[in-house]
Motif scaffolding. Structure first.
Motif, PDB file in Angstrom:
ATOM      1  N   UNK A  22      50.190  26.150  32.919  1.00  0.00           N
ATOM      2  CA  UNK A  22      49.561  27.003  33.936  1.00  0.00           C
ATOM      3  C   UNK A  22      49.636  26.286  35.285  1.00  0.00           C
ATOM      4  N   UNK A  23      50.809  26.324  35.886  1.00  0.00           N
ATOM      5  CA  UNK A  23      51.067  25.545  37.099  1.00  0.00           C
ATOM      6  C   UNK A  23      51.748  26.433  38.141  1.00  0.00           C
ATOM      7  N   UNK A  24      51.331  26.284  39.376  1.00  0.00           N
ATOM      8  CA  UNK A  24      51.975  26.993  40.486  1.00  0.00           C
ATOM      9  C   UNK A  24      52.690  25.967  41.360  1.00  0.00           C
ATOM     10  N   UNK A  25      53.949  26.217  41.654  1.00  0.00           N
ATOM     11  CA  UNK A  25      54.756  25.273  42.431  1.00  0.00           C
ATOM     12  C   UNK A  25      55.282  25.955  43.683  1.00  0.00           C
ATOM     13  N   UNK A  26      55.164  25.271  44.779  1.00  0.00           N
ATOM     14  CA  UNK A  26      55.735  25.766  46.038  1.00  0.00           C
ATOM     15  C   UNK A  26      56.707  24.725  46.564  1.00  0.00           C
ATOM     16  N   UNK A  27      57.908  25.145  46.883  1.00  0.00           N
ATOM     17  CA  UNK A  27      58.925  24.233  47.427  1.00  0.00           C
ATOM     18  C   UNK A  27      59.059  24.495  48.920  1.00  0.00           C
ATOM     19  N   UNK A  28      58.984  23.452  49.705  1.00  0.00           N
ATOM     20  CA  UNK A  28      59.112  23.627  51.159  1.00  0.00           C
ATOM     21  C   UNK A  28      59.816  22.417  51.760  1.00  0.00           C
ATOM     22  N   UNK A  29      60.344  22.603  52.963  1.00  0.00           N
ATOM     23  CA  UNK A  29      60.967  21.519  53.723  1.00  0.00           C
ATOM     24  C   UNK A  29      60.214  21.414  55.049  1.00  0.00           C
ATOM     25  N   UNK A  30      59.473  20.354  55.266  1.00  0.00           N
ATOM     26  CA  UNK A  30      58.774  20.194  56.552  1.00  0.00           C
ATOM     27  C   UNK A  30      59.772  20.251  57.708  1.00  0.00           C
ATOM     28  N   UNK A  31      59.495  21.128  58.656  1.00  0.00           N
ATOM     29  CA  UNK A  31      60.398  21.266  59.805  1.00  0.00           C
ATOM     30  C   UNK A  31      61.702  21.944  59.476  1.00  0.00           C
ATOM     31  N   UNK A  32      61.736  22.676  58.360  1.00  0.00           N
ATOM     32  CA  UNK A  32      62.980  23.297  57.907  1.00  0.00           C
ATOM     33  C   UNK A  32      63.589  24.267  58.902  1.00  0.00           C
ATOM     34  N   UNK A  33      62.739  25.011  59.601  1.00  0.00           N
ATOM     35  CA  UNK A  33      63.263  25.990  60.558  1.00  0.00           C
ATOM     36  C   UNK A  33      63.989  25.305  61.705  1.00  0.00           C
ATOM     37  N   UNK A  34      63.405  24.190  62.182  1.00  0.00           N
ATOM     38  CA  UNK A  34      64.048  23.437  63.266  1.00  0.00           C
ATOM     39  C   UNK A  34      65.321  22.759  62.781  1.00  0.00           C
ATOM     40  N   UNK A  35      65.274  22.223  61.563  1.00  0.00           N
ATOM     41  CA  UNK A  35      66.463  21.573  61.005  1.00  0.00           C
ATOM     42  C   UNK A  35      67.593  22.569  60.798  1.00  0.00           C
ATOM     43  N   UNK A  36      67.229  23.787  60.417  1.00  0.00           N
ATOM     44  CA  UNK A  36      68.246  24.814  60.158  1.00  0.00           C
ATOM     45  C   UNK A  36      69.075  25.112  61.400  1.00  0.00           C
ATOM     46  N   UNK A  37      68.463  24.948  62.571  1.00  0.00           N
ATOM     47  CA  UNK A  37      69.178  25.222  63.819  1.00  0.00           C
ATOM     48  C   UNK A  37      70.326  24.244  64.039  1.00  0.00           C
ATOM     49  N   UNK A  38      70.325  23.122  63.312  1.00  0.00           N
ATOM     50  CA  UNK A  38      71.379  22.118  63.458  1.00  0.00           C
ATOM     51  C   UNK A  38      72.493  22.293  62.427  1.00  0.00           C
ATOM     52  N   UNK A  39      72.391  23.330  61.621  1.00  0.00           N
ATOM     53  CA  UNK A  39      73.396  23.582  60.588  1.00  0.00           C
ATOM     54  C   UNK A  39      74.242  24.802  60.941  1.00  0.00           C
ATOM     55  N   UNK A  40      75.187  25.141  60.061  1.00  0.00           N
ATOM     56  CA  UNK A  40      76.022  26.327  60.240  1.00  0.00           C
ATOM     57  C   UNK A  40      75.397  27.577  59.625  1.00  0.00           C
ATOM     58  N   UNK A  48      74.763  33.963  58.413  1.00  0.00           N
ATOM     59  CA  UNK A  48      73.737  34.976  58.219  1.00  0.00           C
ATOM     60  C   UNK A  48      72.473  34.477  57.566  1.00  0.00           C
ATOM     61  N   UNK A  49      72.314  33.151  57.447  1.00  0.00           N
ATOM     62  CA  UNK A  49      71.102  32.565  56.858  1.00  0.00           C
ATOM     63  C   UNK A  49      70.228  32.075  58.006  1.00  0.00           C
ATOM     64  N   UNK A  50      69.146  32.784  58.272  1.00  0.00           N
ATOM     65  CA  UNK A  50      68.352  32.528  59.468  1.00  0.00           C
ATOM     66  C   UNK A  50      66.912  32.173  59.102  1.00  0.00           C
ATOM     67  N   UNK A  51      66.373  31.154  59.761  1.00  0.00           N
ATOM     68  CA  UNK A  51      64.950  30.865  59.630  1.00  0.00           C
ATOM     69  C   UNK A  51      64.581  29.762  58.684  1.00  0.00           C
ATOM     70  N   UNK A  52      65.545  29.126  58.048  1.00  0.00           N
ATOM     71  CA  UNK A  52      65.208  28.049  57.126  1.00  0.00           C
ATOM     72  C   UNK A  52      66.425  27.467  56.465  1.00  0.00           C
ATOM     73  N   UNK A  53      66.183  26.542  55.556  1.00  0.00           N
ATOM     74  CA  UNK A  53      67.252  25.860  54.846  1.00  0.00           C
ATOM     75  C   UNK A  53      67.279  26.264  53.379  1.00  0.00           C
ATOM     76  N   UNK A  54      68.448  26.174  52.796  1.00  0.00           N
ATOM     77  CA  UNK A  54      68.572  26.412  51.362  1.00  0.00           C
ATOM     78  C   UNK A  54      68.267  25.120  50.607  1.00  0.00           C
TER      79      UNK A  54
END
Length: 238
Positions: free
Chosen positions: A18-36, A41-47
């Motif tokens: 009975x566990x809930x898991x959330x995966x996140x990247x701190x600052x992911x939105x800003x980091x995504x701006x430095x990628x392709x 068409x992938x906007x707003x975060x990282x994979x």
């Protein structure tokens, strides 16, 4: 994989999973701006991918598919002008030259033929092919795969381009003895001969043939290693 690992641990501990898991990247939105990502068409975060989060298209097929995806995104966004570049330097220089948005930039690498053939089936009104003097010389020679394995810069062709631009016999001899395309262009520049213009025009003719029968207007721009504009062909189509 995470769910399976949790289930395994819970079973070993004889406890409910009975566990809930959330995966996140701190600052992911800003980091995504430095990628392709935005170009694909992938906007707003990282994979979250694999162990590194980095996907590199090592195969020719993967690279060409990434070119197709970039073109699809640019078309879906309603862009009328896209820029295919052979590398980071020419891409940065071309973006500054045109003030182009990120999604207008296509990292075509050596696959100018692959990019233009896809555009022939999925056209945009205007296409710029941007690259350094060596890669664009290969395109001017008629090569559409610009990788070194597919062909080398032909200094004899460069000497002919220099002659067509009004170059002397001495300049032609210097170019024939040049070790690199950059050296050949340096000889031409010292002699006051616009070698780049002839190369750009011939490269544009090669590119235009690949989209013949469409309304796509094609141009070629050449840059040196310092991202200075060397030459620019007229915009034209066949």
């Amino acid at each position: 994989m995470i769910a399976e690992a949790i289930a395994e641990i819970a079973a070993a501990a004889k406890r409910a999973a009975d566990i809930e898991i959330e995966i996140s990247i701190p600052g992911g939105k800003a980091l995504a701006a430095k990628t392709l990502n935005a170009r694909l068409g992938i906007v707003g975060g990282l994979s979250i991918l694999g162990t590194t989060g980095i996907v590199v298209p090592y195969s020719c097929s993967a690279w060409i598919h990434s070119i197709h995806s970039g073109i699809d995104v640019a078309r879906a966004a309603g862009l009328t002008h896209i820029i295919g570049s052979t590398g980071a330097n020419s891409e940065s220089a071309a973006q500054k030259l045109y003030g182009a948005p990120e999604i207008a930039l296509i990292d075509m690498g050596d696959f100018v033929g692959g990019m233009l053939k896809y555009l022939r089936r999925h056209p945009v009104p205007r296409v710029t092919v941007a690259g350094g003097v060596a890669k664009m010389t290969k395109l001017a020679q008629g090569l559409t795969d610009l990788h070194s394995k597919r062909g080398e810069v032909d200094v004899a062709a460069l000497a002919k381009f220099a002659k067509a631009a009004g170059g002397s016999e001495d300049l032609q001899r210097d170019i024939l003895a040049a070790n690199t395309a950059a050296e050949a262009f340096a000889f031409a520049q010292a002699a006051g001969i616009a070698l780049g213009e002839k190369v750009a025009q011939a490269a544009q003719e090669t590119a235009a043939r690949l989209v013949a029968g469409t309304d796509i207007a094609v141009e070629v721009v050449l840059f040196d290693r310092e991202q200075n504009l060397v030459a620019r062909s007229p915009i034209a189509s066949l």
